[in-house]
Write an enzyme that holds these catalytic residues in place. Structure first.
Site, PDB file in Angstrom:
ATOM      1  N   CYS A   1       7.108  28.957  54.695  1.00 14.09           N
ATOM      2  CA  CYS A   1       6.229  28.143  55.540  1.00 14.09           C
ATOM      3  C   CYS A   1       6.792  26.712  55.622  1.00 14.09           C
ATOM      4  CB  CYS A   1       4.810  28.133  54.964  1.00 14.09           C
ATOM      5  SG  CYS A   1       4.207  29.794  54.572  1.00 14.09           S
TER       6      CYS A   1
ATOM      7  N   ARG B   1     -14.247  22.667  58.318  1.00 12.42           N
ATOM      8  CA  ARG B   1     -13.842  21.759  57.239  1.00 12.42           C
ATOM      9  C   ARG B   1     -12.768  20.779  57.680  1.00 12.42           C
ATOM     10  NH1 ARG B   1     -12.244  25.021  53.310  1.00 12.42           N
ATOM     11  NH2 ARG B   1     -14.429  25.375  52.864  1.00 12.42           N
TER      12      ARG B   1
ATOM     13  N   CYS C   1     -12.646  32.444  55.090  1.00 16.49           N
ATOM     14  CA  CYS C   1     -12.312  31.044  55.341  1.00 16.49           C
ATOM     15  C   CYS C   1     -10.958  31.070  56.040  1.00 16.49           C
ATOM     16  CB  CYS C   1     -12.240  30.287  54.013  1.00 16.49           C
ATOM     17  SG  CYS C   1     -11.613  28.599  54.174  1.00 16.49           S
TER      18      CYS C   1
ATOM     19  N   CYS D   1       7.106  29.643  45.486  1.00 16.67           N
ATOM     20  CA  CYS D   1       6.661  30.681  46.421  1.00 16.67           C
ATOM     21  C   CYS D   1       7.825  31.198  47.267  1.00 16.67           C
ATOM     22  CB  CYS D   1       5.556  30.133  47.330  1.00 16.67           C
ATOM     23  SG  CYS D   1       4.907  31.398  48.434  1.00 16.67           S
TER      24      CYS D   1
ATOM     25  N   CYS E   1     -14.014  30.561  45.853  1.00 18.50           N
ATOM     26  CA  CYS E   1     -13.088  30.878  46.949  1.00 18.50           C
ATOM     27  C   CYS E   1     -11.707  31.039  46.329  1.00 18.50           C
ATOM     28  CB  CYS E   1     -13.084  29.740  47.970  1.00 18.50           C
ATOM     29  SG  CYS E   1     -11.925  30.026  49.335  1.00 18.50           S
TER      30      CYS E   1
ATOM     31  N   CYS F   1     -12.460  26.266  44.927  1.00 19.74           N
ATOM     32  CA  CYS F   1     -11.422  27.048  45.607  1.00 19.74           C
ATOM     33  C   CYS F   1     -10.160  27.091  44.751  1.00 19.74           C
ATOM     34  CB  CYS F   1     -11.062  26.404  46.939  1.00 19.74           C
ATOM     35  SG  CYS F   1     -12.480  26.088  47.985  1.00 19.74           S
TER      36      CYS F   1
ATOM     37  N   CYS G   1       5.249  23.654  53.810  1.00 20.74           N
ATOM     38  CA  CYS G   1       4.696  23.775  52.460  1.00 20.74           C
ATOM     39  C   CYS G   1       5.625  23.296  51.349  1.00 20.74           C
ATOM     40  CB  CYS G   1       4.296  25.224  52.201  1.00 20.74           C
ATOM     41  SG  CYS G   1       3.436  25.379  50.612  1.00 20.74           S
TER      42      CYS G   1
HETATM   43  N1  SAM Z   1       0.065  31.007  49.269  1.00 22.34           N
HETATM   44  C1  SAM Z   1      -1.136  31.388  49.887  1.00 22.34           C
HETATM   45  C2  SAM Z   1      -0.981  31.548  51.392  1.00 22.34           C
HETATM   46  O1  SAM Z   1      -0.329  30.721  52.013  1.00 22.34           O
HETATM   47  O2  SAM Z   1      -1.498  32.504  51.935  1.00 22.34           O
HETATM   48  C3  SAM Z   1      -2.302  30.450  49.603  1.00 22.34           C
HETATM   49  C4  SAM Z   1      -2.060  28.960  49.407  1.00 22.34           C
HETATM   50  S1  SAM Z   1      -1.500  28.064  50.833  1.00 22.34           S
HETATM   51  C5  SAM Z   1      -0.951  26.556  50.166  1.00 22.34           C
HETATM   52  C6  SAM Z   1      -2.994  27.736  51.730  1.00 22.34           C
HETATM   53  C7  SAM Z   1      -2.905  26.976  53.028  1.00 22.34           C
HETATM   54  O3  SAM Z   1      -2.675  25.600  52.783  1.00 22.34           O
HETATM   55  C8  SAM Z   1      -1.833  27.345  54.007  1.00 22.34           C
HETATM   56  O4  SAM Z   1      -2.141  28.480  54.747  1.00 22.34           O
HETATM   57  C9  SAM Z   1      -1.778  26.115  54.906  1.00 22.34           C
HETATM   58  O5  SAM Z   1      -2.652  26.294  56.005  1.00 22.34           O
HETATM   59  C10 SAM Z   1      -2.276  25.010  53.986  1.00 22.34           C
HETATM   60  N2  SAM Z   1      -1.201  24.035  53.723  1.00 22.34           N
HETATM   61  C11 SAM Z   1      -0.136  24.219  52.905  1.00 22.34           C
HETATM   62  N3  SAM Z   1       0.663  23.143  52.923  1.00 22.34           N
HETATM   63  C12 SAM Z   1       0.102  22.243  53.771  1.00 22.34           C
HETATM   64  C13 SAM Z   1       0.474  20.946  54.222  1.00 22.34           C
HETATM   65  N4  SAM Z   1       1.587  20.353  53.816  1.00 22.34           N
HETATM   66  N5  SAM Z   1      -0.345  20.313  55.084  1.00 22.34           N
HETATM   67  C14 SAM Z   1      -1.484  20.909  55.516  1.00 22.34           C
HETATM   68  N6  SAM Z   1      -1.873  22.143  55.133  1.00 22.34           N
HETATM   69  C15 SAM Z   1      -1.092  22.808  54.285  1.00 22.34           C
HETATM   70 FE1  SF4 Z   2       3.760  30.080  49.842  1.00 15.48          FE
HETATM   71 FE2  SF4 Z   2       3.061  27.668  50.666  1.00 15.48          FE
HETATM   72 FE3  SF4 Z   2       3.411  29.600  52.445  1.00 15.48          FE
HETATM   73 FE4  SF4 Z   2       1.290  29.702  50.756  1.00 15.48          FE
HETATM   74  S1  SF4 Z   2       1.671  28.172  52.363  1.00 15.48           S
HETATM   75  S2  SF4 Z   2       2.679  31.389  51.316  1.00 15.48           S
HETATM   76  S3  SF4 Z   2       2.205  28.751  48.944  1.00 15.48           S
HETATM   77  S4  SF4 Z   2       5.019  28.728  51.118  1.00 15.48           S
END
Ligand code: SAM
Ligand code: SF4
Ligand code: DTB
Length: 324
Positions: free
Chosen positions: A61, A264, A192, A57, A132, A101, A64
């Site tokens: 973030c 949730r 959500c 990606c 979802c 989901c 992530c």
């Molecule tokens: N990439 C898309 C986005 O971020 O909009 C969708 C998938 S992303 C992995 C969905 C959500 O997972 C993120 O917004 C975050 O809130 C949650 N998430 C991701 N990594 C995480 C982590 N290590 N611990 C807790 N929540 C996490």
């Molecule tokens: Fe990409 Fe992870 Fe951020 Fe979703 S949460 S936009 S998968 S870096």
């Protein structure tokens, strides 16, 4: 301070602060009372997650494991083929899930990717599951395209307060997120939307995140409260652990502020004791992810979760009459 469990979108920040400062017992009593006015206190909505497109990606973030910016051992994969997604959806249904989901590690989907997801959504819906998707930022036409394919919910989190947000993500703004939520709402999809606790934020940021969620034009139908799953290689790995009682407080606040939304107990349950989870359910959590994997990280094993639900006398919430 007096509040009823009426659905309100006009919470003031001071009101949220007053709730956040309540003694633990007062807060939990209030949250649980409101919970009972809106929900069966012994039912939990069960969702199962699958990562349809993992890793690679472009976003940064800081929590992530799927970001290309960090070396976490999660490599970019291809999109899962529809036969495998369907096999997982059938297994989720057999395991008692009512919502399936599907996630993709994208900043936002390309036209062809929206088409591919529309196909998946049609097939999963046909199994009688709620659907979802969480695919990153969406335009309104894209949201409509997914809605037309039968999508029920779109997950897009605010993650934290607007103030703390720049410490966590630089590649998309808080405003971008609010816009996607607006597009999703306008398309008639259920929303959500929640956040993550444990990003190094202060109490103020938790209060502000909850205030923002509770003053959206409509409360999100589902509010996932994630505890950070710390993944080595991400900048937030090594962040101070969250006090479990503070996490329970966040659940209680979400329940009081958004009385009719499903809250949730989302990522992070492998690091939570059974007793902490039990307190979360008492405080108003009434949804969880079931299945051994979240997107890339582990979730409690199905038999372990079943045992916990049995010990608490909790049962899966059936699909609302008329399906979805
Ligand atoms: N990439 C898309 C986005 O971020 O909009 C969708 C998938 S992303 C992995 C969905 C959500 O997972 C993120 O917004 C975050 O809130 C949650 N998430 C991701 N990594 C995480 C982590 N290590 N611990 C807790 N929540 C996490
Ligand atoms: Fe990409 Fe992870 Fe951020 Fe979703 S949460 S936009 S998968 S870096
Ligand atoms: C949400 O709020 N939590 C889920 C779901 N929405 C997509 C994702 C949790 C991801 C945890 C880290 C991982 O497994 O990669």
């Amino acid at each position: 301070m007096s509040e009823t469990s009426a659905i309100r979108n006009d919470w003031t920040l001071d009101e949220v602060w007053a709730l956040a400062r309540l003694p633990f017992n007062d807060l939990l009593f209030r949250a649980h009372t409101i919970h009972r006015q809106h929900f069966d206190p012994n039912a939990v909505q069960v969702s199962t997650l699958v990562s349809v497109k993992t890793g690679g990606c472009p976003e940064d973030c800081a929590y992530c494991p799927q970001s290309v910016h960090y070396d976490t051992g999660v490599d970019a994969g291809h999109m899962m083929d529809s036969a495998e997604v369907l096999e997982r959806a059938r297994a989720a249904r057999a395991g008692g899930a009512t919502r399936f989901c599907m996630g993709a590690a994208w900043r936002s989907p390309k036209p062809r990717q929206v088409e591919q997801f529309a196909g998946l959504i049609r097939e999963v819906s046909a199994l009688g599951l709620e659907t979802c998707a969480t695919l990153g930022m969406l335009s309104e036409p894209q949201a409509r395209q997914l809605k037309d394919a039968g999508l029920d919910y779109y997950n897009h989190n605010l993650d934290t307060s607007e103030r703390h947000y720049p410490q966590v993500i630089s590649t998309r703004s808080y405003r971008d997120r609010l816009e996607t939520l607006q597009h999703v709402r306008n398309a008639g999809l259920k929303v959500c939307c929640g956040g993550i606790i444990g990003l190094g934020e202060e109490l103020r940021d938790r209060v502000e995140l909850l205030h923002t969620l509770a003053t959206l034009p409509a409360h999100p139908d589902s509010v996932p409260i994630n505890q950070l799953v710390q993944v080595e290689g991400t900048p937030l790995s090594g962040t101070a652990a969250v006090d479990p009682l503070d996490f329970v407080r966040v659940i209680a606040l979400a329940r009081i502020l958004m009385p009719a939304s499903h809250v949730r107990l989302s990522a992070g349950r492998t690091d939570m004791s059974d007793e902490m989870q039990a307190l979360c359910f008492f405080a108003g959590a009434n949804s969880l992810f079931f299945g051994e994997r979240l997107l890339t990280t582990p979730n409690p094993a199905a038999d372990r979760d079943q045992l916990l639900l049995d010990r608490l006398g909790l049962r899966p919430e059936p699909l609302a009459a008329g399906g979805h």
